[in-house]
Design an enzyme around this catalytic site. Structure first.
Site, short mmCIF file in Angstrom:
data_model
loop_
_atom_site.label_atom_id
_atom_site.label_comp_id
_atom_site.label_asym_id
_atom_site.label_seq_id
_atom_site.Cartn_x
_atom_site.Cartn_y
_atom_site.Cartn_z
N GLY A 57 0.79 -1.22 0.00
CA GLY A 57 0.00 0.00 0.00
C GLY A 57 0.83 1.27 0.00
O GLY A 57 0.28 2.37 -0.05
N ASP A 72 -6.44 -10.88 -8.06
CA ASP A 72 -6.78 -9.45 -8.05
C ASP A 72 -6.35 -8.73 -9.32
O ASP A 72 -6.69 -7.58 -9.55
CB ASP A 72 -6.18 -8.75 -6.82
CG ASP A 72 -4.65 -8.77 -6.78
OD1 ASP A 72 -3.99 -9.18 -7.76
OD2 ASP A 72 -4.10 -8.35 -5.74
N HIS A 99 -1.20 -8.17 -8.51
CA HIS A 99 0.00 -8.68 -7.83
C HIS A 99 0.50 -9.97 -8.45
O HIS A 99 -0.30 -10.85 -8.78
CB HIS A 99 -0.30 -8.88 -6.33
CG HIS A 99 -0.63 -7.62 -5.64
ND1 HIS A 99 -1.94 -7.20 -5.46
CD2 HIS A 99 0.16 -6.66 -5.12
CE1 HIS A 99 -1.92 -6.04 -4.83
NE2 HIS A 99 -0.67 -5.68 -4.61
#
Length: 187
Positions: A46, A160, A163
């Site tokens: 993040g 997702d 990644h």
């Protein structure tokens, strides 16, 4: 000899088990080569370029010979002004160079749906900074996983779509290793 991989979730190994992520696989590759390199996993999921700049002094305390800077993807995903990203990355490079480390700047590419102006400004950050600071540029950290057309190999990305899988992380290590070795072997 120490190498710092300063980055976000792509460096940290988000969604992967211990030993499967980029930094871990990089360490394994050095071991297999018989090279005495310690990889410091400075990946924080993040993280933005601002976060990397805020923690670079702490990360440089280990006195790495080489610093891989893999940041900016989260800036882009959040629509942060590319000028701010550029300024933060420049600050990281300056601090690493002042500490005597060689820098490998891992480039990112903007998602094409953010508009032509944003894409042009964001994509120019990495080659511009590499030239300005005379650092090694690995043009696209996700090379071999995401093509120039923005399409990805689904076997190399987690569910997702962002990644890398274990196999994807290996593709990144294999791609970036020649540039890392040049920096480690240079005086």
């Amino acid at each position: 000899m120490k190498l710092l991989a300063l980055g976000d979730s792509l460096t940290a190994g988000y969604g992967l088990k211990q030993g499967e992520g980029f930094a871990d696989q990089l360490q394994t590759a050095f071991r297999k080569m018989g090279r005495p390199v310690t990889v410091i996993n400075g990946g924080v999921s993040g993280d933005t370029s601002a976060g990397g700049l805020a923690r670079i002094d702490w990360a440089l305390a280990d006195q790495p010979k080489v610093v891989i800077v893999e940041l900016g993807a989260n800036d882009m995903l959040r629509g942060i002004n590319p000028d701010s990203t550029r300024q933060n990355l420049a600050g990281i490079i300056e601090k690493a160079q002042a500490a005597g480390a060689k820098v490998l700047l891992a480039g990112m590419k903007s998602q094409r749906n953010l508009g032509a102006d944003y894409v042009q400004r964001f994509d120019a950050i990495y080659p511009d900074l590499a030239k300005q600071y005379n650092v090694t540029l690995y043009p696209f950290f996700m090379a071999g996983i995401v093509g120039a057309d923005g399409k990805a190999d689904p076997k190399l990305l987690q569910g997702d779509g962002l990644h890398p899988t274990e196999a994807g992380a290996k593709v990144i290590v294999d791609g970036i290793m020649p540039d890392i070795l040049k920096l480690l072997d240079s005086p």
